[in-house]
Scaffold this active site. Structure first.
Site, mmCIF file in Angstrom:
data_model
loop_
_atom_site.group_PDB
_atom_site.id
_atom_site.type_symbol
_atom_site.label_atom_id
_atom_site.label_comp_id
_atom_site.label_asym_id
_atom_site.label_seq_id
_atom_site.Cartn_x
_atom_site.Cartn_y
_atom_site.Cartn_z
ATOM 1 N N SER A 107 0.827 -1.204 0.000
ATOM 2 C CA SER A 107 0.000 0.000 0.000
ATOM 3 C C SER A 107 0.864 1.257 0.000
ATOM 4 C CB SER A 107 -0.967 -0.030 1.185
ATOM 5 O OG SER A 107 -1.912 1.001 1.096
ATOM 6 N N ASP A 153 -6.055 2.070 -3.242
ATOM 7 C CA ASP A 153 -7.191 1.717 -2.384
ATOM 8 C C ASP A 153 -7.579 2.861 -1.458
ATOM 9 O OD1 ASP A 153 -5.084 1.544 -0.566
ATOM 10 O OD2 ASP A 153 -5.747 -0.361 0.309
#
Length: 532
Positions: free
Chosen positions: A143, A290
């Site tokens: 991430s 995300d």
């Protein structure tokens, strides 16, 4: 180095399938080897995550092979052997290699594997798992972590992140996995184009209005750029200006200190572009797309909204068009304003533990349906029927749509925030982070706070709620209808930090209410720094 560690090192070296990793370990000092073999990586807030390095507590080929063997074993033990599995990866160092390795292990274990054709956003994998009815999904990603990290994120049926006991079952299976070089692998042909196209069409479908908006966009050197442009175009937004220096995927993230839109300075190039092109909204995605941060023009210039501010706006916007039984959710460390917004719309608000693995399950056992969830760390789930995880691309589409809807009423985003403050009180949020040398140091500080918790914060009498054993956190609350404070203290789930999340609420007129809230928040933050 103890004899046990020495044996473990020799065993690992003799079975490491990556010669470079084996050579790296061979060059480590005894102290470093003892640290690397002290314990393996474990599943945290968002899967396995750690530095790219050799040994059982780093991200490397051997760890990926053994973790995948373990996931396959748990699925088989649950009667899901031979089912479909989706494997994706982001654009970090070694992500493509790790993704292919994972896919090949699943294939050798008899699973039907979709290996994504390219580096894709994490929510595209969650969507594919849910949409195809796959038994599991794996996304290789760290991430928004620093460039030297990578990770292994696991979804189970429904595209939900795993929770206990599944995470512990996989860890136990890893402990009994064969040596990495003995784990079978079978070739897999990449595919997944149809699933990604369906994901982008679904992300575009969250739009409600028509009309143009000028958008400034950065994917922050991650995978989201082209996919976000496609989704925005499908939604009717074609006036998009990108930060060219941050648009192409680059695992070194050269223009930012940390590839996290929340970090100071990370969105400076985006806001400069937004001002230059006279944009209506600025969008910053994190590297695996995300998470989504929003920038807006104000009378004082452009600024990034906090995750809570975006959460209030999107939650209110989604609920304004809902007539059915609706659930919205936020985490224990997020603002409480969403609860007030939900009550005003006749919806139900659920507060969960930190992380989307809990938010995605907020409507379990309820006679109502989750329609929105967010966490203060700029994670937003705006279409839970399609993606039961945070999704920066669909959130970006909806945020742009909100700007168009507001403009149609002669309003702006700052106007909308003022309206929410008038209806629900002025809410301000901030965080205080105390970096420590190790997770053990953070745990010791939590033990000290539990033994002698403060009974006042900044002159406000408070009570404390201990969330153990559900999670390691303390919640301090105090005040009255005129002014209240809330402080949540917990160790970070991914880094050696102690984090304190502060919220202040003040009633009354906007200007004096904001002045009081700002002063009280500053005093609370100073008090928290003094005793953490």
């Amino acid at each position: 180095m103890t004899p046990t560690v020495r044996t473990a090192v020799q065993e690992w070296l003799s079975h490491d399938p990556d010669p470079a990793s084996a050579a790296e370990l061979a060059g480590c000092s005894e102290d470093e080897l003892a640290e690397r073999f002290a314990q393996p990586l474990t599943f945290g807030t968002a899967g396995l995550r750690g530095p790219l390095r050799a040994g059982p507590n780093g991200m490397n080929l051997a760890v990926v092979l053994r973790a995948t063997w373990a996931v396959a074993r748990v699925l088989t033990d649950r009667g899901l052997g031979g089912s479909q599995v989706v494997v994706g990866y982001d654009a970090r160092h070694r992500s493509a290699e790790f993704g292919r390795a994972a896919a090949e292990v699943f294939a050798a274990q008899g699973f039907s594997v979709t290996l994504m054709f390219a580096a894709v956003p994490t929510p595209a994998v969650a969507f594919a798992v849910r949409g195809t009815g796959a038994a599991a999904g794996v996304q290789i990603t760290a991430s928004h972590n620093p460039p030297q990290d990578n990770g292994y994120k696991v979804y189970f049926p429904g595209g939900l992140q795993i929770v206990s006991p599944t995470d512990r079952d996989i860890e136990h299976a890893i402990a009994s996995a064969p040596p990495a070089d003995e784990i079978p692998r079978s070739p897999v042909t990449a595919s997944g184009e149809d699933q990604v196209r369906a994901y982008l069409e679904r992300a575009a479908s969250v739009r409600r209005t028509t009309g143009p908006a000028r958008i400034a966009l950065t994917p922050m050197h991650g995978v989201g750029g082209e996919f976000a442009l496609d989704a925005l175009a499908l939604a009717g937004f074609d006036d998009v200006h990108v930060v060219q220096r941050q648009f192409a995927p680059d695992p070194d993230f050269p223009t930012v200190a940390f590839p996290n839109p929340e970090e100071p300075g990370a969105s400076d190039l985006l806001l400069a572009l937004a001002a230059d092109v006279d944009a209506d909204i600025a969008i910053a995605l994190d590297p695996d797309a995300d998470r989504c941060a929003i920038g807006v023009p104000t009378p004082a210039g452009w600024r990034m909204l906090s995750g809570d501010e975006t959460g209030w706006l999107l939650g209110d916007y989604i609920l304004s068009d809902r007539q059915d039984k609706a659930v919205v959710a936020s985490t224990v460390v997020s603002s409480r304003m969403l609860a007030s917004i939900a009550a005003a719309h006749g919806a139900r608000h659920v507060e969960t533990l930190t992380g989307f693995k809990w938010l995605a399950r907020a409507d379990e056992g309820l006679d109502a349906r989750l329609v929105y969830a967010y966490e203060e760390a700029i994670g937003h789930c705006v279409d839970p029927d399609a993606v039961r995880d945070k999704d920066g691309i669909s959130a970006a589409v909806l945020a742009c749509d909100l700007v168009v809807a507001l403009r149609g009423r002669g309003r702006t985003v700052p106007d909308a925030l003022d309206d929410l403050a008038r209806r629900h009180g002025v809410h301000t949020t901030t965080a205080v982070t105390r970096r420590v040398d190790s997770p053990q140091d953070a745990a010791a500080m939590m033990t000290r706070l539990r033994a002698a918790p403060p009974d006042t914060i900044a002159g406000v009498a408070v009570t404390v709620a201990d969330l153990q054993p559900r999670t390691d956190a303390l919640v301090f609350t105090g005040g009255d209808d005129a002014a209240s404070v809330r402080v949540v203290i917990r160790p970070s789930g991914t880094e050696p930090k102690l984090k304190s999340y502060i919220e202040v609420r003040c009633a009354g007129e906007l200007a004096p209410g904001r002045a009081r809230a700002a002063a009280l928040q500053e005093a609370v933050a100073a008090a928290v720094r003094a005793w953490t």
